[in-house]
Write a protein that holds these residues in place. Structure first.
Motif, PDB file in Angstrom:
ATOM      1  N   GLY A  35      -2.700  -2.023  12.570  1.00 55.41           N
ATOM      2  CA  GLY A  35      -1.978  -3.169  13.691  1.00 55.41           C
ATOM      3  C   GLY A  35      -3.110  -3.277  14.690  1.00 55.41           C
ATOM      4  N   GLU A  36      -3.011  -1.878  15.416  1.00 54.59           N
ATOM      5  CA  GLU A  36      -3.800  -1.983  16.620  1.00 54.59           C
ATOM      6  C   GLU A  36      -5.158  -2.216  16.973  1.00 54.59           C
ATOM      7  OE1 GLU A  36      -6.469   0.289  19.877  1.00 54.59           O
ATOM      8  OE2 GLU A  36      -6.617   0.850  17.658  1.00 54.59           O
ATOM      9  N   SER A  37      -5.849  -1.694  15.768  1.00 56.80           N
ATOM     10  CA  SER A  37      -7.365  -2.440  15.181  1.00 56.80           C
ATOM     11  C   SER A  37      -7.538  -3.579  14.837  1.00 56.80           C
ATOM     12  CB  SER A  37      -8.038  -1.688  14.470  1.00 56.80           C
ATOM     13  OG  SER A  37      -7.630  -1.779  12.907  1.00 56.80           O
ATOM     14  N   LEU A  38      -6.729  -4.206  14.175  1.00 55.45           N
ATOM     15  CA  LEU A  38      -6.508  -6.204  13.636  1.00 55.45           C
ATOM     16  C   LEU A  38      -6.141  -6.903  15.457  1.00 55.45           C
ATOM     17  CD1 LEU A  38      -4.324  -6.021  10.288  1.00 55.45           C
ATOM     18  CD2 LEU A  38      -7.234  -6.422  10.948  1.00 55.45           C
ATOM     19  N   SER A  39      -5.589  -5.855  16.164  1.00 54.38           N
ATOM     20  CA  SER A  39      -4.938  -7.300  17.140  1.00 54.38           C
ATOM     21  C   SER A  39      -5.733  -6.949  18.646  1.00 54.38           C
ATOM     22  CB  SER A  39      -3.610  -6.326  18.004  1.00 54.38           C
ATOM     23  OG  SER A  39      -3.950  -5.045  18.227  1.00 54.38           O
ATOM     24  N   GLY A  67      -2.642   0.035   7.480  1.00 49.89           N
ATOM     25  CA  GLY A  67      -1.970   1.648   7.779  1.00 49.89           C
ATOM     26  C   GLY A  67      -1.048   1.399   9.130  1.00 49.89           C
ATOM     27  N   ASN A  68      -0.081   2.170   8.522  1.00 48.36           N
ATOM     28  CA  ASN A  68       0.930   2.173   8.499  1.00 48.36           C
ATOM     29  C   ASN A  68       1.392   0.726   9.688  1.00 48.36           C
ATOM     30  OD1 ASN A  68      -0.018   4.811   9.729  1.00 48.36           O
ATOM     31  ND2 ASN A  68      -1.152   4.072  10.836  1.00 48.36           N
ATOM     32  N   SER A 102       7.294   2.309   2.492  1.00 43.88           N
ATOM     33  CA  SER A 102       7.215   3.226   1.281  1.00 43.88           C
ATOM     34  C   SER A 102       6.372   3.343  -0.196  1.00 43.88           C
ATOM     35  CB  SER A 102       8.039   4.536   2.044  1.00 43.88           C
ATOM     36  OG  SER A 102       9.637   4.567   1.325  1.00 43.88           O
ATOM     37  N   ALA A 103       6.661   1.950  -0.387  1.00 42.63           N
ATOM     38  CA  ALA A 103       6.697   1.080  -1.292  1.00 42.63           C
ATOM     39  C   ALA A 103       4.482   1.265  -1.332  1.00 42.63           C
ATOM     40  CB  ALA A 103       7.269  -0.135  -1.743  1.00 42.63           C
ATOM     41  N   ILE A 104       4.040   0.846  -0.360  1.00 45.69           N
ATOM     42  CA  ILE A 104       2.510   0.532   0.161  1.00 45.69           C
ATOM     43  C   ILE A 104       1.906   1.461  -0.439  1.00 45.69           C
ATOM     44  CG2 ILE A 104       1.028   0.140   1.546  1.00 45.69           C
ATOM     45  CD1 ILE A 104       2.518  -1.029   3.091  1.00 45.69           C
TER      46      ILE A 104
END
Length: 281
Positions: A35-39, A67-68, A102-104
């Motif tokens: 999320g951090e890198s995408l935003s 991730g995350n 947790s399914a990912i």
């Protein structure tokens, strides 16, 4: 751009696919594809000379392409013909459920059949990856909040989902029930998410052969709709439903068993493959 994460489980590194199909290491540019890198860092990645990055040599494990993940949301019965094969009406509004994060898992990781499972099923789906904080956006605005798209196999256990109470989540969130990837393809490289061919095979036999143009609710509408009820954060994943051809819809129904091999793909977004294995402790 085709962004990915590679390496052993829990130690994945960020990567990008170059024009020759090679993986380039993005570790010197961003710490992860999340999320951090995408935003905050997509423009930085776009400005990077990909050919100057180290090539990742040899065979590598592909991790989940994001991730995350904070939220893993899904839309059920979003193809009219799939609703019909499931014996359920077309919903008037999107049918929303969640998969546990947790399914990912990675797109080529094994799918583990849970204990007491007897109706393990497959579903090829287009998944949306959110690129920035999203709240109360219109359908017209929604595309600006989508970082990109990826392939998702919405693995499902039908007994858990449909025969043990009314909550779908139990049959959707088991470990390994959410392979995503191999890549997150950024929105600028997906010409029309509303017209992408998609297929899924089990043991070499094609069971699903559809197109996102038959979705009841389109990606931009889904993002807008969800944003009226909850905020969406960068890195959240939304899987948008499956075309007909799932195991539940076969005559008679056909379900996965250990040793079965699944292959699935969406036009422009890459291909996944998994082997079903038995749960062991």
């Amino acid at each position: 751009m085709k962004l990915l994460r590679y390496g052993p489980l829990g130690q994945e590194k960020p990567g990008i696919v170059d024009d020759n199909g090679d993986i380039r290491d993005l570790s010197g540019v961003v710490s992860d594809i999340n999320g951090e890198s995408l935003s905050n860092h997509l423009d930085k990645i776009k400005a990077t000379d990909i050919n100057s990055l180290p090539i990742v040599e040899g065979d590598v494990r592909y991790g989940a392409c994001v991730g995350n993940v904070g939220k893993f949301l899904c839309v059920g019965l979003n193809y009219a013909d799939h609703a019909a094969e499931s014996g359920m009406p077309i919903p008037a509004e999107p049918e929303i459920f969640t998969k546990a994060t947790s399914a990912i898992c990675g797109p080529f990781d094994d799918v583990i059949q849970p204990k007491n499972s007897d109706k393990l099923d497959w579903e090829v789906e287009l998944a949306i990856v959110i690129g920035k904080h999203t709240s109360y956006v219109s359908e017209e605005e929604a595309e600006d909040y989508i970082a990109g798209y990826c392939v998702c196999n919405d693995v499902s256990e039908r007994t858990f989902q449909l025969e043990q109470g009314s909550q779908w989540d139990k049959g959707k969130g088991c470990d390994t029930f959410g392979p995503i990837g191999p890549w997150l393809v950024t929105s600028d490289e997906v010409k029309d998410p509303n017209n992408l061919s998609m297929w899924l095979e089990v043991n070499g036999k094609r069971f699903q052969n559809g197109n996102t143009k038959t979705m009841v609710f389109k990606p931009a509408f889904i993002v807008s709709y969800l944003s009226q009820y909850m905020s969406l954060q960068s890195g959240d994943v939304i899987s948008t439903g499956t075309p007909p051809g799932v195991g539940l819809g076969q005559t008679p129904p056909l379900y996965l068993k250990p040793g079965d091999k699944i292959a699935l793909s969406i036009e422009g977004l890459g291909e996944q493959s998994q082997t079903v294995v038995e749960y062991t402790q």
